[in-house]
Write an enzyme that holds these catalytic residues in place. Structure first.
Site, PDB file in Angstrom:
ATOM      1  N   GLU A 234       2.536   2.021   5.108  1.00  0.00           N
ATOM      2  CA  GLU A 234       2.461   0.891   4.175  1.00  0.00           C
ATOM      3  C   GLU A 234       2.686   1.373   2.742  1.00  0.00           C
ATOM      4  O   GLU A 234       1.797   1.986   2.145  1.00  0.00           O
ATOM      5  CB  GLU A 234       1.095   0.188   4.285  1.00  0.00           C
ATOM      6  CG  GLU A 234       0.803  -0.357   5.675  1.00  0.00           C
ATOM      7  CD  GLU A 234      -0.597  -0.958   5.780  1.00  0.00           C
ATOM      8  OE1 GLU A 234      -1.323  -0.976   4.760  1.00  0.00           O
ATOM      9  OE2 GLU A 234      -0.968  -1.405   6.880  1.00  0.00           O
TER      10      GLU A 234
ATOM     11  N   HIS B  34     -11.013  -0.902   2.136  1.00  0.00           N
ATOM     12  CA  HIS B  34     -11.031  -2.183   1.413  1.00  0.00           C
ATOM     13  C   HIS B  34     -12.461  -2.725   1.360  1.00  0.00           C
ATOM     14  O   HIS B  34     -12.884  -3.287   0.342  1.00  0.00           O
ATOM     15  CB  HIS B  34     -10.131  -3.205   2.114  1.00  0.00           C
ATOM     16  CG  HIS B  34      -8.698  -3.149   1.718  1.00  0.00           C
ATOM     17  ND1 HIS B  34      -8.248  -3.461   0.453  1.00  0.00           N
ATOM     18  CD2 HIS B  34      -7.587  -2.822   2.432  1.00  0.00           C
ATOM     19  CE1 HIS B  34      -6.936  -3.338   0.397  1.00  0.00           C
ATOM     20  NE2 HIS B  34      -6.503  -2.933   1.588  1.00  0.00           N
TER      21      HIS B  34
ATOM     22  N   HIS C 165      -0.223   0.234   0.118  1.00  0.00           N
ATOM     23  CA  HIS C 165      -1.655   0.492   0.297  1.00  0.00           C
ATOM     24  C   HIS C 165      -2.065   1.831  -0.327  1.00  0.00           C
ATOM     25  O   HIS C 165      -1.472   2.877  -0.024  1.00  0.00           O
ATOM     26  CB  HIS C 165      -2.004   0.498   1.785  1.00  0.00           C
ATOM     27  CG  HIS C 165      -3.467   0.692   2.053  1.00  0.00           C
ATOM     28  ND1 HIS C 165      -4.334  -0.360   2.264  1.00  0.00           N
ATOM     29  CD2 HIS C 165      -4.224   1.812   2.132  1.00  0.00           C
ATOM     30  CE1 HIS C 165      -5.555   0.112   2.467  1.00  0.00           C
ATOM     31  NE2 HIS C 165      -5.507   1.435   2.381  1.00  0.00           N
TER      32      HIS C 165
ATOM     33  N   ASP D 266      -4.072  -3.046  -2.405  1.00  0.00           N
ATOM     34  CA  ASP D 266      -2.687  -3.257  -1.988  1.00  0.00           C
ATOM     35  C   ASP D 266      -1.931  -3.717  -3.226  1.00  0.00           C
ATOM     36  O   ASP D 266      -2.273  -4.762  -3.817  1.00  0.00           O
ATOM     37  CB  ASP D 266      -2.611  -4.325  -0.893  1.00  0.00           C
ATOM     38  CG  ASP D 266      -3.294  -3.879   0.393  1.00  0.00           C
ATOM     39  OD1 ASP D 266      -3.329  -2.657   0.646  1.00  0.00           O
ATOM     40  OD2 ASP D 266      -3.787  -4.746   1.136  1.00  0.00           O
TER      41      ASP D 266
END
Length: 248
Positions: free
Chosen positions: A226, A162, A229, A169
């Site tokens: 996740e 990130h 992500h 996301d």
């Protein structure tokens, strides 16, 4: 001499009359109608011209010629994304606002891949919705101060993708903006959010599979825990950045 001129004039008049012999000469007995028709035509031309001028010109920019590592604001390059940037609000697992304002920036190469992925999604009736995009390293430090647990927040000393502008996301919505059911909300930390959790309704598994397969097709890879992500593989070796955007 005068007689010759008279004959010549007579012949000219005759030729003029003959030239209209095969044509129907219409004499408008109501000149007012002609004026009204001219006004009507003139007004029609004005309306057409106004409509032409009302067509908005696209103010979207092009990524052509930009360096891959440059940071860009996605909204400047497409109107086809949806945004719910949670870390600019308190509606997140931190229960804290860590961005000064809600913006979605990425590196150019990430933006290119996202535009291509979104085009494919839209052809199938869906759009990408963003929860988080590029994250300045200073923000990573803020998050770490609140939750200093590498299971949930990457250590800012090392940074995350990130912080490199190569991770997003996301979820999917319909073209009308309705979110697809992915089984959990964003930032739900539990087994129900795992990609390898098959103990879920078929529609949820299908939605996750659509997201995963399409993103991977365009150079992204997921993480097991996740479903939201995605990292751009080509951004893995980029440097952690602390670029900050202006807030109006």
């Amino acid at each position: 001499m005068n007689r010759k001129r008279t004959v010549f004039k007579g012949m000219s008049l005759l030729a003029l009359i003959l030239s209209f012999g095969c044509k129907e000469v219409v004499v408008n007995k109501n000149p007012k109608e002609d004026v009204e028709k001219l006004i009507e035509i003139k007004d029609s031309v004005k309306i057409l011209k106004a409509k032409k001028e009302e067509v908005p010109k696209s103010n979207l920019k092009s990524l052509d010629g930009l360096a891959d590592t440059l940071f860009v604001r996605l909204a400047d390059y497409s109107d086809d994304f949806v945004y719910d940037l949670r870390y600019a609000t308190e509606n997140n697992f931190l229960k804290a606002k860590v961005y000064d304002c809600a913006e979605c920036y990425t590196r150019v190469k990430t933006a290119r891949a996202l535009l291509l992925a979104n085009k494919e999604f839209m052809d199938k009736g869906f759009k990408i919705k963003f929860f988080d995009c590029y994250r300045p390293n200073d923000v990573q430090y803020k998050m770490w101060a609140i939750v200093p647990n590498p299971q949930y927040v990457a250590n800012p000393v090392k940074g995350s993708i990130h912080n490199k502008g190569g991770a997003v996301d996301i979820t999917l919505t319909t073209l009308d903006g309705e979110e697809l059911d992915m089984g959990t909300d964003f930032d739900f930390f539990g087994k129900r959010a795992y990609h390898d959790n098959w103990d879920l309704p078929k529609n949820i598994l299908d939605n996750r599979l659509l997201l995963k397969e399409t993103m991977e097709k365009h150079g992204f890879w997921s993480i097991r825990t996740e479903w939201w992500h995605y990292n751009l593989g080509a951004a893995s070796n980029d440097k952690v950045a602390n670029f900050k955007w202006d807030c109006d």
